[in-house]
Write an enzyme that holds these catalytic residues in place. Sequence first.
Site, mmCIF file in Angstrom:
data_model
loop_
_atom_site.group_PDB
_atom_site.id
_atom_site.type_symbol
_atom_site.label_atom_id
_atom_site.label_comp_id
_atom_site.label_asym_id
_atom_site.label_seq_id
_atom_site.Cartn_x
_atom_site.Cartn_y
_atom_site.Cartn_z
ATOM 1 N N TYR A 188 0.835 -1.198 0.000
ATOM 2 C CA TYR A 188 0.000 0.000 0.000
ATOM 3 C C TYR A 188 0.877 1.259 0.000
ATOM 4 O O TYR A 188 0.703 2.131 -0.856
ATOM 5 C CB TYR A 188 -0.897 -0.033 1.234
ATOM 6 N N ASP A 248 0.904 -1.461 23.242
ATOM 7 C CA ASP A 248 0.422 -0.998 24.550
ATOM 8 C C ASP A 248 -0.570 0.150 24.395
ATOM 9 O O ASP A 248 -0.951 0.787 25.378
ATOM 10 C CB ASP A 248 1.601 -0.597 25.453
ATOM 11 N N ASP A 282 3.981 -0.932 12.177
ATOM 12 C CA ASP A 282 2.881 -0.045 12.580
ATOM 13 C C ASP A 282 3.485 1.322 12.964
ATOM 14 O O ASP A 282 4.304 1.391 13.876
ATOM 15 C CB ASP A 282 2.192 -0.666 13.802
HETATM 16 N N1 UDP Z 1 -5.234 -0.681 16.226
HETATM 17 C C1 UDP Z 1 -5.565 -1.160 17.503
HETATM 18 N N2 UDP Z 1 -6.633 -1.995 17.637
HETATM 19 C C2 UDP Z 1 -7.396 -2.362 16.571
HETATM 20 C C3 UDP Z 1 -7.066 -1.890 15.275
HETATM 21 C C4 UDP Z 1 -5.973 -1.057 15.144
HETATM 22 O O1 UDP Z 1 -4.915 -0.825 18.507
HETATM 23 O O2 UDP Z 1 -8.359 -3.121 16.786
HETATM 24 C C5 UDP Z 1 -4.115 0.257 16.096
HETATM 25 C C6 UDP Z 1 -3.126 -0.074 14.995
HETATM 26 O O3 UDP Z 1 -2.107 -0.926 15.479
HETATM 27 C C7 UDP Z 1 -2.602 1.305 14.630
HETATM 28 C C8 UDP Z 1 -3.785 2.234 14.887
HETATM 29 O O4 UDP Z 1 -4.662 1.510 15.742
HETATM 30 O O5 UDP Z 1 -1.554 1.681 15.489
HETATM 31 C C9 UDP Z 1 -4.536 2.641 13.649
HETATM 32 O O6 UDP Z 1 -4.829 1.475 12.926
HETATM 33 P P1 UDP Z 1 -5.731 1.488 11.620
HETATM 34 O O7 UDP Z 1 -5.728 0.087 11.091
HETATM 35 O O8 UDP Z 1 -7.041 2.102 11.907
HETATM 36 O O9 UDP Z 1 -4.997 2.459 10.596
HETATM 37 P P2 UDP Z 1 -3.462 2.721 10.189
HETATM 38 O O10 UDP Z 1 -3.226 4.129 10.579
HETATM 39 O O11 UDP Z 1 -2.562 1.786 10.934
HETATM 40 O O12 UDP Z 1 -3.422 2.500 8.725
#
Ligand code: UDP
Length: 346
Positions: free
Chosen positions: A154, A215, A284
Amino acid sequence: MTLFDNSQLAGYSGKKVLVTGGAGFVGSHLVDRLLALGATVDVLDDLSTGTAKNLPAGVNRLIERDVASPEPLSDYAFLFHLACPASPPRYQADPVATFRTAVFGTVRMLDEAKRTGARLLIASTSEVYGDPLEHPQKESYWGHVNPVGIRSCYDEGKRAAETVATDYRRMYGIDLRIVRIFNTYGPRMDPFDGRVVSNFVRQALVGEPLTLYGDGSQSRSFCYVSDLVEGILRLGALPDGPGREFPVNLGNPDEFTISELASVVEEVMKKPLERVLRPLPSDDPRRRRPDISRARDLLGWKPAIPLREGVALTVDDFKGRPGDLASDSLPGSAPRRGDPHRWEVR
Ligand code: UDP
């Protein structure tokens, strides 16, 4: 200097507009606004992550096909190119398809802009900044991206899309806009797309614990979908001029940790919500917040909906679709969406 004034939105009235990915979450809200502004809107979507249920009755035509397909298209005045899986579990489910869509789909739309002279706006992403070493992120920051990680299909796909689009502008003078979209949420999100807001809201409503990855100290900046769409429409409405192809960040600069987001959902739900910790998926990003000075200066744009209010509106929307909360309705044999741990964990 703000180049935008509201009367420019009237420029969409009576125009033929194509929205790729118009059956998706952001795309369908854009379609709504374009219809309200008097445009004739066709949607091109393969319905792989979007759904025809998202399309308002006023849509002129749904062209159900892959955005990279060479089949001919009619002439449009505006092309809004949003088609691409965008949530991490969805774009990682078939990374080769994601990369192909991001790059070849964009080239297909660039050829269309070149053929017809249409104005083309492409949806890029804050993911082009990767796990950023600069904070907040300005458009001039080149990013910190792993080329061979699980997010690369992506991130690098969208970076390559920006590259080839800018080169079409240089070589052929196409009328190009690029928006870098930061985390966006709101009504019509797919409750099983695996993003954090949709996960938390669905989990809160069905009585599951909220899943915090790592965390919960990593941060994101969450933009309500109507704010984002307003920014897209404003940029699309500006007359062409020098530098108009330069990417524009669109996002909400209010930054929250994922734990803080969980607390906001809890406040909106007005009850204590259990949390469980899950491993952090690899690559991440630790922090993310847009510098929106360019959008503010160029478009007079800034988000209007604070997180609490937007989450409440999202909760209401999810409550109104109990069937969608019950089970993941997308067809196909892709690995279970909403659970990135199936693929790789740091
Ligand atoms: N995340 C989380 N719990 C979830 C889904 C995502 O803690 O059930 C965290 C993920 O690890 C990231 C952030 O939330 O740090 C945003 O994730 P998302 O998939 O919404 O979008 P990203 O910005 O990573 O593309």
